[in-house]
Design a protein around this motif. Structure first.
Motif, PDB file in Angstrom:
ATOM      1  N   SER A  51      37.200  31.160  36.696  1.00 38.92           N
ATOM      2  CA  SER A  51      38.478  30.569  37.099  1.00 38.92           C
ATOM      3  C   SER A  51      39.526  31.666  37.319  1.00 38.92           C
ATOM      4  CB  SER A  51      38.972  29.564  36.054  1.00 38.92           C
ATOM      5  OG  SER A  51      39.319  30.221  34.852  1.00 38.92           O
ATOM      6  N   GLN A  63      37.690  31.308  56.712  1.00 39.04           N
ATOM      7  CA  GLN A  63      37.915  32.728  56.449  1.00 39.04           C
ATOM      8  C   GLN A  63      36.872  33.582  57.174  1.00 39.04           C
ATOM      9  OE1 GLN A  63      38.413  33.468  52.274  1.00 39.04           O
ATOM     10  NE2 GLN A  63      38.793  35.627  52.594  1.00 39.04           N
ATOM     11  N   THR A  80      36.860  38.663  43.740  1.00 39.05           N
ATOM     12  CA  THR A  80      37.832  37.728  44.295  1.00 39.05           C
ATOM     13  C   THR A  80      38.691  37.287  43.122  1.00 39.05           C
ATOM     14  OG1 THR A  80      36.237  36.976  45.954  1.00 39.05           O
ATOM     15  CG2 THR A  80      38.169  35.572  45.560  1.00 39.05           C
ATOM     16  N   VAL A  82      41.230  34.921  41.514  1.00 37.89           N
ATOM     17  CA  VAL A  82      41.591  33.532  41.776  1.00 37.89           C
ATOM     18  C   VAL A  82      42.416  32.940  40.645  1.00 37.89           C
ATOM     19  CG1 VAL A  82      39.560  33.098  43.229  1.00 37.89           C
ATOM     20  CG2 VAL A  82      39.426  32.651  40.785  1.00 37.89           C
ATOM     21  N   ASN A  83      43.106  31.865  40.983  1.00 37.34           N
ATOM     22  CA  ASN A  83      43.758  31.010  39.998  1.00 37.34           C
ATOM     23  C   ASN A  83      43.144  29.645  40.242  1.00 37.34           C
ATOM     24  OD1 ASN A  83      45.339  29.563  38.284  1.00 37.34           O
ATOM     25  ND2 ASN A  83      47.290  30.146  39.203  1.00 37.34           N
ATOM     26  N   ASN A  85      40.921  27.446  42.042  1.00 38.35           N
ATOM     27  CA  ASN A  85      40.254  27.511  43.347  1.00 38.35           C
ATOM     28  C   ASN A  85      41.083  28.256  44.389  1.00 38.35           C
ATOM     29  OD1 ASN A  85      38.016  26.036  42.494  1.00 38.35           O
ATOM     30  ND2 ASN A  85      39.023  24.092  42.918  1.00 38.35           N
ATOM     31  N   ILE A  86      42.224  28.788  43.995  1.00 38.64           N
ATOM     32  CA  ILE A  86      43.116  29.449  44.943  1.00 38.64           C
ATOM     33  C   ILE A  86      42.907  30.952  44.894  1.00 38.64           C
ATOM     34  CG2 ILE A  86      45.532  29.849  45.574  1.00 38.64           C
ATOM     35  CD1 ILE A  86      46.114  27.126  44.166  1.00 38.64           C
ATOM     36  N   VAL A  87      42.556  31.535  46.049  1.00 42.69           N
ATOM     37  CA  VAL A  87      42.370  32.981  46.140  1.00 42.69           C
ATOM     38  C   VAL A  87      43.741  33.651  46.072  1.00 42.69           C
ATOM     39  CG1 VAL A  87      41.614  34.894  47.614  1.00 42.69           C
ATOM     40  CG2 VAL A  87      40.249  32.799  47.488  1.00 42.69           C
ATOM     41  N   LYS A  88      43.890  34.585  45.134  1.00 38.74           N
ATOM     42  CA  LYS A  88      45.136  35.327  44.979  1.00 38.74           C
ATOM     43  C   LYS A  88      45.061  36.709  45.615  1.00 38.74           C
ATOM     44  CE  LYS A  88      47.689  32.409  42.862  1.00 38.74           C
ATOM     45  NZ  LYS A  88      48.863  31.934  43.556  1.00 38.74           N
ATOM     46  N   SER A  89      43.879  37.336  45.539  1.00 42.06           N
ATOM     47  CA  SER A  89      43.704  38.657  46.132  1.00 42.06           C
ATOM     48  C   SER A  89      42.242  39.070  46.007  1.00 42.06           C
ATOM     49  CB  SER A  89      44.601  39.697  45.444  1.00 42.06           C
ATOM     50  OG  SER A  89      44.635  40.880  46.231  1.00 42.06           O
ATOM     51  N   ALA A 117      42.172  35.678  54.173  1.00 45.93           N
ATOM     52  CA  ALA A 117      42.528  34.688  53.149  1.00 45.93           C
ATOM     53  C   ALA A 117      44.019  34.375  53.137  1.00 45.93           C
ATOM     54  CB  ALA A 117      42.103  35.191  51.768  1.00 45.93           C
ATOM     55  N   VAL A 119      46.396  36.358  51.993  1.00 47.22           N
ATOM     56  CA  VAL A 119      47.073  36.887  50.806  1.00 47.22           C
ATOM     57  C   VAL A 119      47.925  38.096  51.209  1.00 47.22           C
ATOM     58  CG1 VAL A 119      45.291  36.024  49.225  1.00 47.22           C
ATOM     59  CG2 VAL A 119      45.104  38.350  50.098  1.00 47.22           C
TER      60      VAL A 119
END
Length: 162
Positions: A51, A63, A80, A82-83, A85-89, A117, A119
């Motif tokens: 997660s 993507q 990857t 993530v937070n 399911n959200i890709v942060k960087s 993505a 970001v």
């Protein structure tokens, strides 16, 4: 902050100590990942938690289509961030022999992941060099590695007795 600073300082000292006793050719990308895992932990990322960090996950769907638009064949970032399911960087690890400050291909690869993505930035490291790339604009293969980037060098500074 002082605790993180001290832990990072110790990690850097351990890395340089280990490097003194190892042959340069023995410091593989996989070995670099061990050091990067420790660094991520110091900054609050748990590499064991999917997660927070997903390792070597293939990029898919929209993507992947964006990567094809810019002729990028890279589809599997090392980390990857993530937070949920959200890709942060993204963070990509490279072998110690790769000069991240000049290597266009490595810069294109990480910029591609970040841009595709949506970001703002993505990271590249071989532990000795750390680069933070701006990913807001579509990357170009011929773009120099030193454009739109913050480059940091990890050095082992020891206090000298005077």
């Amino acid at each position: 902050m002082p605790e993180r600073y001290e832990k990072l300082k110790q990690l850097i000292e351990q890395y340089h100590q280990n490097k003194k006793t190892s042959k340069r050719s023995d410091i593989s990308e996989e070995a670099i990942r061990v050091w990067l895992n420790e660094m991520l932990f110091i900054f609050g990322w748990d590499v064991r938690s999917t997660s927070q960090i997903i390792q070597e996950k293939r990029i898919k769907d929209t993507q992947k289509n964006k990567l094809e638009e810019i002729s990028s064949t890279h589809i599997k970032p090392d980390y990857t961030l993530v937070n949920g399911n959200i890709v942060k960087s993204y963070l990509d690890a490279k072998n110690i022999s790769v000069d991240l400050f000049t290597n266009r291909e490595a810069a294109f690869q990480i910029r591609s992941y970040g841009w595709s993505a949506g970001v703002p930035c993505a990271f590249l490291s071989n532990f000795e060099q750390f680069a933070i790339y701006d990913c807001k604009e579509p990357p170009k293969k011929d773009m120099p590695a030193n454009v739109g980037v913050i480059q940091l060098r990890v050095e082992n500074k020891r206090k000298r007795k005077v």
